[in-house]
Motif scaffolding. Structure first.
Motif, mmCIF file in Angstrom:
data_model
loop_
_atom_site.group_PDB
_atom_site.id
_atom_site.type_symbol
_atom_site.label_atom_id
_atom_site.label_comp_id
_atom_site.label_asym_id
_atom_site.label_seq_id
_atom_site.Cartn_x
_atom_site.Cartn_y
_atom_site.Cartn_z
ATOM 1 N N SER A 114 0.820 -1.218 0.000
ATOM 2 C CA SER A 114 0.000 0.000 0.000
ATOM 3 C C SER A 114 0.853 1.267 0.000
ATOM 4 N N TYR A 115 2.106 1.170 0.404
ATOM 5 C CA TYR A 115 3.006 2.323 0.361
ATOM 6 C C TYR A 115 3.543 2.560 -1.050
ATOM 7 N N GLY A 116 3.513 1.533 -1.885
ATOM 8 C CA GLY A 116 3.909 1.682 -3.277
ATOM 9 C C GLY A 116 5.375 1.495 -3.563
ATOM 10 N N SER A 117 6.240 1.710 -2.582
ATOM 11 C CA SER A 117 7.682 1.549 -2.815
ATOM 12 C C SER A 117 8.417 1.433 -1.485
ATOM 13 N N TRP A 118 9.635 0.922 -1.561
ATOM 14 C CA TRP A 118 10.480 0.810 -0.377
ATOM 15 C C TRP A 118 10.837 2.203 0.152
ATOM 16 N N ARG A 119 11.152 3.141 -0.746
ATOM 17 C CA ARG A 119 11.513 4.498 -0.300
ATOM 18 C C ARG A 119 10.353 5.164 0.448
ATOM 19 N N THR A 120 9.133 5.033 -0.066
ATOM 20 C CA THR A 120 7.970 5.629 0.606
ATOM 21 C C THR A 120 7.754 4.967 1.953
ATOM 22 N N TYR A 121 7.905 3.654 2.004
ATOM 23 C CA TYR A 121 7.764 2.957 3.278
ATOM 24 C C TYR A 121 8.803 3.448 4.278
ATOM 25 N N LEU A 122 10.049 3.622 3.835
ATOM 26 C CA LEU A 122 11.081 4.117 4.750
ATOM 27 C C LEU A 122 10.734 5.499 5.292
ATOM 28 N N ARG A 123 10.171 6.346 4.443
ATOM 29 C CA ARG A 123 9.815 7.713 4.872
ATOM 30 C C ARG A 123 8.636 7.732 5.824
ATOM 31 N N HIS A 124 7.681 6.846 5.638
ATOM 32 C CA HIS A 124 6.430 6.937 6.401
ATOM 33 C C HIS A 124 6.114 5.692 7.225
ATOM 34 N N GLY A 125 6.170 4.551 6.608
ATOM 35 C CA GLY A 125 5.705 3.334 7.262
ATOM 36 C C GLY A 125 6.653 2.743 8.271
ATOM 37 N N ALA A 126 7.957 2.834 8.039
ATOM 38 C CA ALA A 126 8.906 2.207 8.953
ATOM 39 C C ALA A 126 8.831 2.845 10.335
ATOM 40 N N ARG A 127 8.666 4.163 10.381
ATOM 41 C CA ARG A 127 8.535 4.851 11.668
ATOM 42 C C ARG A 127 7.285 4.368 12.383
ATOM 43 N N GLN A 128 6.179 4.262 11.641
ATOM 44 C CA GLN A 128 4.931 3.793 12.233
ATOM 45 C C GLN A 128 5.073 2.368 12.749
ATOM 46 N N ALA A 129 5.732 1.525 11.979
ATOM 47 C CA ALA A 129 5.930 0.133 12.393
ATOM 48 C C ALA A 129 6.749 0.064 13.672
ATOM 49 N N ALA A 130 7.777 0.907 13.787
ATOM 50 C CA ALA A 130 8.604 0.922 14.992
ATOM 51 C C ALA A 130 7.797 1.381 16.198
ATOM 52 N N LEU A 131 6.968 2.416 16.020
ATOM 53 C CA LEU A 131 6.119 2.880 17.117
ATOM 54 C C LEU A 131 5.133 1.798 17.546
ATOM 55 N N ASN A 132 4.526 1.128 16.566
ATOM 56 C CA ASN A 132 3.583 0.051 16.894
ATOM 57 C C ASN A 132 4.268 -1.075 17.643
ATOM 58 N N LYS A 133 5.497 -1.378 17.269
ATOM 59 C CA LYS A 133 6.235 -2.454 17.927
ATOM 60 C C LYS A 133 6.506 -2.083 19.393
ATOM 61 N N CYS A 134 6.839 -0.805 19.628
ATOM 62 C CA CYS A 134 7.136 -0.350 20.989
ATOM 63 C C CYS A 134 5.881 -0.182 21.845
ATOM 64 N N TYR A 135 4.826 0.382 21.231
ATOM 65 C CA TYR A 135 3.656 0.774 22.007
ATOM 66 C C TYR A 135 2.388 -0.004 21.675
ATOM 67 N N GLY A 136 2.474 -0.938 20.757
ATOM 68 C CA GLY A 136 1.295 -1.669 20.338
ATOM 69 C C GLY A 136 0.546 -0.893 19.285
ATOM 70 N N SER A 137 -0.567 -1.417 18.861
ATOM 71 C CA SER A 137 -1.319 -0.826 17.750
ATOM 72 C C SER A 137 -2.134 0.400 18.174
#
Length: 142
Positions: A114-137
Motif C-alpha cells: 500500500s506504500y507503493g515503494s520501499w523508499r515511501t515505506y522508509l519515509r512513512h511506514g517504517a517509523r509507524q511500524a517501529a512505534l507500533n512495535k514499541c507501544y502496540g497498535s
C-alpha cells in the motif's frame, strides 16, 4: 565478460544502504515493474518482492547493467532469502531482478504494498511500524 540488466527496488538503489555493492555497474534508468508484484518489509531491513496472480502493484526501482564480477559481489552482499529471478517491467521487458520467496513473506512479515515503494515505506511506514512495535497498535498514523 558478460553483463545482465538487473532491476533493484530496495537497499541497492541509489542513496540506500547497499548501493555501494553496485560499484562498477551502469545505472540505466528509473523504471517500474508491471502491476503483478507484492512488496513486504523484511524486519524493516530490506524489501521482499514476489509475483502474484492477482492484487499486484507496479513497484518502482532502478535498472542497472551489471558485469558478472559485480553481480557476484551483489549476490554475496544480499540479505538471506533474496534471490535473482525474472522481473516483468511495465514496458513489457523481462529482466533479472532481486526477489524474495512468497512463502517466507506472507503471514510472517508486513505487507507494505500500500506504500507503493520501499523508499515511501522508509519515509512513512517504517517509523509507524517501529512505534507500533514499541507501544502496540494504539499508535495511529497522523
Amino acid at each position: 565478460m558478460t553483463a545482465v540488466e538487473l532491476f533493484v527496488n530496495g537497499t541497492l538503489m541509489r542513496g540506500l544502504a547497499l548501493h555501494a555493492n553496485l560499484a562498477g555497474a551502469d545505472f540505466l534508468e528509473a523504471c517500474e515493474t508491471a502491476p503483478r508484484y507484492r512488496l513486504y518489509s523484511i524486519d524493516n531491513v530490506h524489501p521482499g518482492m514476489f509475483e502474484v496472480d492477482a492484487g499486484g502493484i507496479a513497484v518502482p526501482g532502478e535498472l542497472y547493467r551489471v558485469p558478472e564480477a559485480v553481480l557476484i559481489q551483489v549476490e554475496a552482499g544480499e540479505p538471506p532469502g533474496l534471490y535473482r529471478g525474472p522481473v516483468h517491467l511495465s514496458d513489457g521487458r523481462v529482466v533479472q531482478g532481486i526477489l524474495y520467496p512468497r512463502a517466507l513473506a506472507e503471514g510472517i512479515h508486513q505487507d507494505i504494498s500500500s506504500y507503493g515503494s520501499w523508499r515511501t515505506y522508509l519515509r512513512h511506514g517504517a517509523r509507524q511500524a517501529a512505534l507500533n512495535k514499541c507501544y502496540g497498535s494504539v499508535v495511529r498514523k497522523a
